[in-house]
Design an enzyme around this catalytic site. Sequence first.
Site, PDB file in Angstrom:
ATOM      1  CB  CYS A   1    -104.740  21.248  36.518  1.00 52.43           C
ATOM      2  SG  CYS A   1    -103.378  22.143  36.815  1.00 52.43           S
ATOM      3  CB  ALA A   2    -107.656  18.706  32.945  1.00 50.52           C
TER       4      ALA A   2
END
Length: 368
Positions: free
Chosen positions: A356-357
């Site tokens: 996600c990052a």
Amino acid sequence: MRRRTFVQTSMAAMGSLLVGGCGDEAGPDGDGRKWMMPEEGQPHTRTWMAFGASERFWGAELVPVVQRDLAAIATTIARFEPVSILVRPAEMNLALGLMGGANIELVPAEIDDLWIRDTGPLFMQGDSGRAGVDLNFNGWGDKQEHRHDAEVARVVTERAGVERLTTDLVLEGGGIEVDGAGTAIITESCVLNSNRNQGWKKRDVEEELAYLLGIQKVIWLPGIAGAEITDGHTDFYARFTGPGVVVAALDNDPDSFDYEVTRRHLDILHQATDVHGRPLRVEVLEGPSTVRSTAEDFAAGYINFYVCNGAVIAPEFGDPRTDPATRATLERLFPDREIVQLNIDGIAAGGGGIHCATQQEPAACPLL
């Protein structure tokens, strides 16, 4: 459905971020061009990240922990490929202290949060060079303030010196997985949600993605809407590790909202075929039964790993059984890459993970 139009923005002269002529010329306008989203394991130019933890979303106590987690991810990836990370101008000195060093570029930008997989563009390869698709980030269905994050796709494509493609479709990068050969996995709970694409049907989405990403076959998973902010992103349920091979999550906590849906997903994947009609090889990553954190929204899933040049960056949660089992599975699936497991308890407490990052920028741009 509706006529799909694509907007070409300026091609920034960012020579240091371009690779061997890829993306340095604009292709012809119109729908005649062909695009393909590469599989994550194909070579990267760099990884994009966002140093975006803030007290309004994370709370004062957790912010420094999240910032250290982001720095750990960035410096680990930087061992294998360049990292460009968006940083608020007011936090430049802090970021420099945590991540200053070789192979990391700090890019000043106003941002709301750190989830660049969703806010950033999806990079394409095409017959006219590279491009990035702006998927109209709307705060996961207007659940979170996103005034600055709605501009991240534009900022990144300009900085990377590639064309920005626009679309009517609202989606996040975490909501779609591709094998780089024309097959995608998507969760219905996310992309068909009325908080993103009201009135859209599966066929509408498939037609849009056929041009945008070169997708010819979609495997639809139900996902689960409303249980968490993303409405069930694909990258917490199933990931391609190459054409025909999928690794899928299994939640064995009967009290978890994912207990039943992960079993439904496995049933679907075991019966699915790719764009060439080949049955999928499905590998399972069982979730941890014990974790260090007591956070209510803790995202304890191993599926949210990230594949970079020469390595797989994966989480560990302190479970003495599933942490090493995950490593062993990833070593088998990625025999030519180093497997690096990191403690990301701060980031996971916010409901996300390493994938996600991060957002990959592919290196090559072969003609399709």
